[in-house]
Enzyme design. Structure first.
Site, PDB file in Angstrom:
ATOM      1  N   ARG A 101       0.825  -1.220   0.000  1.00 32.37           N
ATOM      2  CA  ARG A 101       0.000   0.000   0.000  1.00 32.37           C
ATOM      3  C   ARG A 101       0.859   1.269   0.000  1.00 32.37           C
ATOM      4  O   ARG A 101       0.450   2.294  -0.556  1.00 32.37           O
ATOM      5  CB  ARG A 101      -0.944  -0.008   1.220  1.00 32.37           C
ATOM      6  CG  ARG A 101      -1.972   1.146   1.224  1.00 32.37           C
ATOM      7  CD  ARG A 101      -2.956   1.007   2.378  1.00 32.37           C
ATOM      8  NE  ARG A 101      -4.039   1.997   2.307  1.00 32.37           N
ATOM      9  CZ  ARG A 101      -4.202   3.005   3.151  1.00 32.37           C
ATOM     10  NH1 ARG A 101      -3.352   3.184   4.158  1.00 32.37           N
ATOM     11  NH2 ARG A 101      -5.213   3.840   3.024  1.00 32.37           N
ATOM     12  N   ILE A 143      -7.174   7.860  -1.039  1.00 35.87           N
ATOM     13  CA  ILE A 143      -7.069   6.393  -1.028  1.00 35.87           C
ATOM     14  C   ILE A 143      -7.894   5.975   0.190  1.00 35.87           C
ATOM     15  O   ILE A 143      -7.706   6.496   1.286  1.00 35.87           O
ATOM     16  CB  ILE A 143      -5.595   5.912  -0.927  1.00 35.87           C
ATOM     17  CG1 ILE A 143      -5.513   4.374  -0.959  1.00 35.87           C
ATOM     18  CG2 ILE A 143      -4.877   6.459   0.288  1.00 35.87           C
ATOM     19  CD1 ILE A 143      -4.063   3.833  -1.064  1.00 35.87           C
ATOM     20  N   SER A 144      -8.866   5.089  -0.029  1.00 36.20           N
ATOM     21  CA  SER A 144      -9.788   4.731   1.054  1.00 36.20           C
ATOM     22  C   SER A 144      -9.058   4.057   2.204  1.00 36.20           C
ATOM     23  O   SER A 144      -8.004   3.443   2.025  1.00 36.20           O
ATOM     24  CB  SER A 144     -10.871   3.779   0.540  1.00 36.20           C
ATOM     25  OG  SER A 144     -11.763   4.458  -0.302  1.00 36.20           O
ATOM     26  N   GLN A 145      -9.685   4.165   3.373  1.00 38.27           N
ATOM     27  CA  GLN A 145      -9.215   3.445   4.562  1.00 38.27           C
ATOM     28  C   GLN A 145      -9.190   1.941   4.224  1.00 38.27           C
ATOM     29  O   GLN A 145     -10.122   1.434   3.597  1.00 38.27           O
ATOM     30  CB  GLN A 145     -10.241   3.743   5.653  1.00 38.27           C
ATOM     31  CG  GLN A 145      -9.981   3.133   6.982  1.00 38.27           C
ATOM     32  CD  GLN A 145     -11.136   3.422   7.949  1.00 38.27           C
ATOM     33  OE1 GLN A 145     -12.014   4.235   7.652  1.00 38.27           O
ATOM     34  NE2 GLN A 145     -11.133   2.755   9.073  1.00 38.27           N
ATOM     35  N   PRO A 146      -8.134   1.207   4.627  1.00 38.30           N
ATOM     36  CA  PRO A 146      -8.077  -0.226   4.330  1.00 38.30           C
ATOM     37  C   PRO A 146      -9.323  -1.008   4.769  1.00 38.30           C
ATOM     38  O   PRO A 146      -9.777  -1.905   4.065  1.00 38.30           O
ATOM     39  CB  PRO A 146      -6.828  -0.696   5.085  1.00 38.30           C
ATOM     40  CG  PRO A 146      -5.949   0.510   5.094  1.00 38.30           C
ATOM     41  CD  PRO A 146      -6.873   1.686   5.228  1.00 38.30           C
TER      42      PRO A 146
END
Length: 215
Positions: free
Chosen positions: A37, A63-66
């Site tokens: 990531r 970038i979205s939260q995992p």
């Protein structure tokens, strides 16, 4: 493009955090463990890449939260060689997760700046979607439909009809639904037949808005 043992250790920790938060799909967790990531982020965020947080990636996008990536991926129940349409390529991290899970990914990005940078990044990581294209996500990709599943990675005020039409019977469409500036409700439609969809809702999430082509 360095990926070290330290990074791998941090990914394993992240997968374990996601597991504690309720992600049970082994396929999703394995993908999280494999994908670097930190390489999808601006280098100034590298030290924070494996925290369960969203970060800016340019062009007003994130970038979205995992956890969000894992949650949406888990809802899709991806099987090997499933045709998956992704609306909003963004950094390419969600694309990479789906690809690593064995999906044939068709992805659309509305922001040219992100489309260009992600198109260069993914091949360097040996991530090869079936199609990565610049265009209007609201319209989907009718020429490649139907899809086993469709994932929308931006908030929309309603579920676009063209996307519903491009879903196979038995397929799943996962989309955050809500007005701009408010939290969205994670929504899943399962197509039962030509005309009927079963709807499920999974609580509040926050996404950047889905952009419609204004040109």
């Amino acid at each position: 493009m360095k990926d070290t043992a330290k990074h791998q250790g941090l990914r394993n920790q992240l997968a374990s955090v996601l597991s504690q938060k309720g992600i049970t799909d082994k396929n999703v967790l394995e993908a999280i463990k494999k994908i670097p990531r930190h390489l999808f982020l601006n280098s100034s965020f590298e030290d924070y890449a494996y925290q369960d947080k969203a970060f800016p990636i340019g062009a007003g996008q994130t970038i979205s939260q995992p956890y969000t990536v894992a949650f949406q991926s888990q809802l899709l129940e991806v099987k090997k060689d499933d045709k998956v349409l992704e609306i909003g390529t963004g950094s390419g991290y969600q694309t990479a997760v789906l690809y690593t899970m064995g999906a044939k990914v068709f992805s659309i990005e509305r922001q040219n700046e992100l489309f260009k940078s992600t198109s260069l990044l993914l091949p360097k990581l040996n991530i090869r979607p079936k199609l990565l294209t610049f265009g209007d996500g609201y319209k989907g990709l009718p020429n490649y439909a139907p899809f086993d599943s469709i994932i929308v990675t931006a908030g929309a005020p309603m579920i676009p009809q063209p996307l519903m039409a491009q879903l196979k019977v038995g397929g799943r469409l996962v989309i955050p639904v809500g007005e701009e500036g408010q939290a969205q409700i994670m929504t899943m439609l399962i197509r039962k037949n030509e005309t009927q969809f079963e709807k499920h809702e999974f609580g509040e999430f926050r996404f950047v808005p889905l952009l419609e082509n204004k040109n």
